[in-house]
Every structure is written in C-alpha cells, then in structure tokens.
Design a protein around this motif. Structure first.
Motif, mmCIF file in Angstrom:
data_model
loop_
_atom_site.group_PDB
_atom_site.id
_atom_site.type_symbol
_atom_site.label_atom_id
_atom_site.label_comp_id
_atom_site.label_asym_id
_atom_site.label_seq_id
_atom_site.Cartn_x
_atom_site.Cartn_y
_atom_site.Cartn_z
ATOM 1 N N ASN A 260 -2.003 -7.327 -24.087
ATOM 2 C CA ASN A 260 -2.709 -6.500 -23.418
ATOM 3 C C ASN A 260 -3.014 -6.285 -22.025
ATOM 4 O O ASN A 260 -3.778 -6.443 -20.915
ATOM 5 N N ILE A 261 -1.659 -7.492 -21.615
ATOM 6 C CA ILE A 261 -1.871 -6.534 -20.012
ATOM 7 C C ILE A 261 -0.435 -5.604 -19.390
ATOM 8 O O ILE A 261 0.761 -5.375 -20.301
ATOM 9 N N ASN A 262 -0.798 -5.415 -18.292
ATOM 10 C CA ASN A 262 0.342 -4.557 -18.084
ATOM 11 C C ASN A 262 0.649 -5.627 -16.713
ATOM 12 O O ASN A 262 0.318 -6.325 -15.881
ATOM 13 N N ILE A 263 2.502 -5.100 -16.279
ATOM 14 C CA ILE A 263 2.800 -5.324 -15.480
ATOM 15 C C ILE A 263 3.788 -4.691 -14.977
ATOM 16 O O ILE A 263 3.961 -3.909 -15.117
ATOM 17 N N GLU A 264 3.535 -4.818 -13.021
ATOM 18 C CA GLU A 264 3.837 -3.991 -11.911
ATOM 19 C C GLU A 264 4.722 -4.266 -10.909
ATOM 20 O O GLU A 264 4.289 -5.360 -10.360
ATOM 21 N N ALA A 265 5.450 -2.977 -10.184
ATOM 22 C CA ALA A 265 6.212 -3.920 -8.805
ATOM 23 C C ALA A 265 4.820 -3.704 -8.406
ATOM 24 O O ALA A 265 5.007 -2.890 -7.944
ATOM 25 N N ILE A 266 5.325 -4.673 -7.592
ATOM 26 C CA ILE A 266 4.322 -4.486 -5.924
ATOM 27 C C ILE A 266 5.303 -4.351 -4.749
ATOM 28 O O ILE A 266 5.228 -3.534 -3.913
ATOM 29 N N GLU A 267 6.460 -5.087 -4.846
ATOM 30 C CA GLU A 267 7.466 -4.079 -3.916
ATOM 31 C C GLU A 267 8.857 -3.616 -5.193
ATOM 32 O O GLU A 267 8.923 -4.392 -6.035
ATOM 33 N N ASP A 268 10.113 -3.246 -4.249
ATOM 34 C CA ASP A 268 10.590 -2.301 -5.189
ATOM 35 C C ASP A 268 11.373 -3.942 -5.286
ATOM 36 O O ASP A 268 11.837 -4.965 -4.859
ATOM 37 N N SER A 269 11.720 -4.144 -6.945
ATOM 38 C CA SER A 269 12.304 -5.547 -6.885
ATOM 39 C C SER A 269 13.456 -5.054 -8.568
ATOM 40 O O SER A 269 13.817 -4.430 -9.214
#
Length: 192
Positions: A93-102
C-alpha cells in the motif's frame, strides 16, 4: 564493480568480506530513476529492497481524499522499501518515488533469503537494519503523539540535517504530519 558505498554500508553493522560481497553483487541490479518517477506503486508486490547510491526518494501512501502522507525519506546510503509487502509477498500500500534523479541498487527478496544461508553476517546486517528502523519508527510515533510540530521539526534537523536541507518542504511537512503552511511558520520562527 559495485558501489564502494554499498560495501561500506554493509560493514557498518556486520563483517562482509570481499568474497561475500562478490556473492551479493551477483544478485544486485542497478536502476536509474528520474525525478518524479515511480519505483513502486500501491498495489504492487514489492520484490526488492532498494539502496540509494545517489539521489533522494520518498515512500508515501494516499488516503481516500487523495492526500499524500510521506512515510519515509531516503537519501544516499539509506535503504527504502515497502517492508510489509517485501516480507509478506502481499500487495503493498506504499508508493516509492524519486524526489531527485536517483541511482538505486535493487536487492531481490528471494535471492536475499538464499544469501542469508550463504552469508550469516548478511542476515545479522539486515536484522540490525530492521531493528534500527523499528526503533526509529517507534520514536517517530512517540514524537507525533507527545511533541508539538516545532519539536518534531527540530528533532528532524538534529537527526537528519542533510535530509532537511535537500528535501522539498511539502514532503518534510507531510513526513512530520503537519501542513506546509505550519512548517513555513515554524521555519520562520526558528531562523529569524
């Protein structure tokens, strides 16, 4: 050759030899994630735990009103995952997203379980990592129910000054459980 960063990170809590690291290296894969791109979406089964070599990521949930709630912030030398899904193999139930180019290293669940048998020190490493994450979560929950927003922000600055300096305020506010406007007022008072 894999990251020296990752090798040193493993050796923070356990003795991982270069030979052991060679075995680990065989199952790892590297992924480049552009800013604002999703690494994991709600409803997916999390097959990996991610090590951040470069960049910044966030994990978050979205409530029924469409409001995002940041669960975890991760920069270099931090791990991030939907641990519930990773451990149980159930839809997460979790999303993981890049805040910066990673740049992240992906460690698959199945291979990690096999590596535990081959490299006992690796199981020790992850046991300590998960224990520390659990303690951190308990401290965060305790602060949320027993401290005001300013105290929670001060604690974040003390514990993770590099995160506070790099992560957009909207995500920090969500992580602290306050509005961006409240965080702006707190910052204004603290930095006058």
């Amino acid at each position: 050759m894999l990251s020296v960063q990752l090798f040193h990170n493993f050796n923070k809590y356990a003795r991982i030899t270069e030979a052991d690291f060679g075995l680990i290296e065989q199952v790892l894969s590297k992924k480049f994630v552009k800013k604002r791109r999703t690494l994991l979406s709600e409803g997916d089964k999390s097959r990996y735990i991610y090590f951040v070599e470069k960049g910044a990521l966030r994990s978050f949930t979205v409530d029924k009103d469409g409001v995002e709630h940041v669960i975890q912030l991760a920069i270099e030398e931090h791990w991030i995952a939907d641990l519930y899904s990773f451990v149980t193999k159930a839809a997460g139930n979790i999303n993981i997203e890049a805040i910066e180019d990673s740049e992240v290293w992906l460690l698959p669940h199945h291979e990690l379980e096999l590596l535990y048998e081959q490299i006992p020190a690796l199981e020790r490493y992850f046991r300590q990592l998960f224990q520390r994450a659990y303690v951190s979560l308990q401290q965060r929950l305790n602060l949320t129910v027993s401290s005001n927003a300013e105290d929670r922000y001060r604690q974040l600055l003390q514990d993770f000054p590099q995160i506070a300096a790099r992560i957009p305020l909207i995500y920090i506010a969500s992580f602290l459980g306050i509005t961006p406007e409240s965080l702006s007022r707190i910052r204004k008072q603290l930095f006058q």
